[in-house]
Scaffold this active site. Sequence first.
Site, short mmCIF file in Angstrom:
data_model
loop_
_atom_site.label_atom_id
_atom_site.label_comp_id
_atom_site.label_asym_id
_atom_site.label_seq_id
_atom_site.Cartn_x
_atom_site.Cartn_y
_atom_site.Cartn_z
N ASP A 134 0.89 -1.17 0.00
CA ASP A 134 0.00 0.00 0.00
C ASP A 134 0.92 1.21 0.00
OD1 ASP A 134 -1.56 2.16 0.72
OD2 ASP A 134 -2.64 1.10 2.32
N ASP B 180 -6.54 -0.66 -1.66
CA ASP B 180 -5.45 0.32 -1.76
C ASP B 180 -4.07 -0.33 -1.87
OD1 ASP B 180 -5.27 -0.64 0.80
OD2 ASP B 180 -5.38 1.30 1.80
N ASP B 181 -4.03 -1.61 -2.23
CA ASP B 181 -2.75 -2.32 -2.33
C ASP B 181 -2.36 -2.57 -3.78
OD1 ASP B 181 -1.86 -3.41 0.59
OD2 ASP B 181 -4.03 -3.13 0.45
N TYR C 216 -3.66 9.42 -0.28
CA TYR C 216 -3.66 9.28 1.17
C TYR C 216 -2.64 8.22 1.62
CZ TYR C 216 -5.16 9.27 5.92
OH TYR C 216 -5.16 9.38 7.28
N GLY D 289 18.75 -5.88 0.22
CA GLY D 289 18.89 -7.24 -0.29
C GLY D 289 17.61 -8.05 -0.34
N LYS E 31 -7.97 -5.16 3.60
CA LYS E 31 -8.62 -4.90 4.89
C LYS E 31 -8.73 -6.15 5.76
CE LYS E 31 -9.24 -0.55 3.77
NZ LYS E 31 -8.20 -0.50 2.70
N TYR F 132 4.94 -5.65 16.18
CA TYR F 132 3.84 -6.36 15.53
C TYR F 132 3.13 -5.35 14.65
CZ TYR F 132 -0.48 -9.00 15.00
OH TYR F 132 -1.56 -9.66 14.49
N LYS G 289 -2.66 -5.23 10.39
CA LYS G 289 -3.27 -5.95 9.27
C LYS G 289 -2.41 -5.81 8.01
CE LYS G 289 -6.60 -6.99 11.98
NZ LYS G 289 -5.73 -6.95 13.19
N GLN H 146 -5.32 -28.36 -10.23
CA GLN H 146 -5.57 -29.44 -11.21
C GLN H 146 -4.51 -30.55 -11.19
OE1 GLN H 146 -9.02 -27.47 -12.53
NE2 GLN H 146 -8.38 -29.49 -13.16
N ARG I 170 -10.31 0.32 10.58
CA ARG I 170 -9.18 0.53 11.48
C ARG I 170 -8.50 -0.77 11.91
NH1 ARG I 170 -9.27 5.92 12.85
NH2 ARG I 170 -11.13 6.92 12.04
#
Length: 374
Positions: free
Chosen positions: A15, A56-57, A94, A107, A136, A237, A240, A250, A274
């Site tokens: 994003d 938005d990615d 944004y 790298g 999201k 951490y 999201k 297959q 959020r």
Amino acid sequence: MAIGEKITISVIKADIGGWPGHCKVHPDLIEKANELLKQAKEEGIILDFYATYCGDDLQLIMTHNHGVDSEKIHSLAWHIFKEATEIAKELGLYGAGQDLLKDAFSGNIRGMGPGVAEMEITLRKSEPIVTFHMDKTEPGAFNLPIFRMFGDPFNTAGLVIDPNMHMGFRFEVWDIKEHKKVILNSPEELYDILALIGAKSRYVIKRVYPKKGHKLPEDEPVAVISTEKLYEIAGEYVGKDDPVAIVRAQSGLPALGEVLEPFAFPHLVSGWMRGSHNGPIMPVPLKYATPSRFDGPPRVVALGWQINKDGKLIGPVDLFEDVAFEHARNKALEVADYLRRHGPFEPHRLPLEDMEYTTLPSVLEKLRDRFEPV
Ligand SMILES: O=C(COP(=O)(O)O)[C@@H](O)[C@H](O)[C@H](O)COP(=O)(O)O
Ligand SMILES: [Mg+2]
Ligand SMILES: [Mg+2]
Ligand SMILES: [Mg+2]
């Protein structure tokens, strides 16, 4: 490049600015990505490419001969995200550069913010693959569908009927908090697999492998999911991730329809507004991959490809464009209505332990001194 030779498929996403808010990727960013990928193809760095979006990615899909974790490919992706960020800044999009968490490339793009799913495989005579792109939500959103594709006979008839896959598959599961992994066999350890991956914010399926005796090499993944950001960024951490996945189909693997079938049920995932709410994941064609209601509900796009003998990506087919997923979309909207009526209450809002990495703790901090013993 030829049949029987190794090829790598890389899906790398970031994003780098939303239009407007966190809704969609601006076409100028995709155009820039296409221009730079075309150049890389002409220079012989990659075999083929496709640039697209989910929410938005910005999504880069590439085939090449450099294996996974290649500096050449990762630096190409990083360069594209950097260049496109300049356009995002110019357009005033944004959160320009939102997922580029480090300044200098060193790298490998893993641990720098973008999400990565890559697999190196021996090219089959006919190689159908599906790339999945979510917005999201987090990598654990893939646990249920990937399990159902490769482990659940009620989803995948081939597990029962096809002698080439009757032996089952191996699941590589990561503990993204303790930074450990375990490989478990299905169906023998089915209940252990479920004991872990049912806790989807902590245990995520990273890869699926064939078993010994399968006609495909047992060390080549048949599915891979992006989890790197959560795992790799040391000491932090990062909420999201808007994950991606690559799944082969297959001929001794789940059929295309078995790969897509789990998404006929819009299961609940964490993310949405959020990154703090449970909501149904809605399978959509690209034209609907614009999460706008309460910044959602979370979306998943499935693009179908055949890789030819030269490593060319023949596609995409926008697989959830099929009317057969209309019912899942309607169900998702119904569930979204139901959950939204809970407003700030759990279980629409995530439980407190999952809110630890959001902006809620700073709000609660203000009240800390006002508490009295009871
Ligand atoms: O989850 C969201 C964005 O996720 P994403 O960029 O897709 O990873 C949004 O719901 C934002 O959290 C929300 O719009 C608030 O954004 P800010 O105003 O804090 O940037
Ligand atoms: Mg965003
Ligand atoms: Mg996003
Ligand atoms: Mg994101």
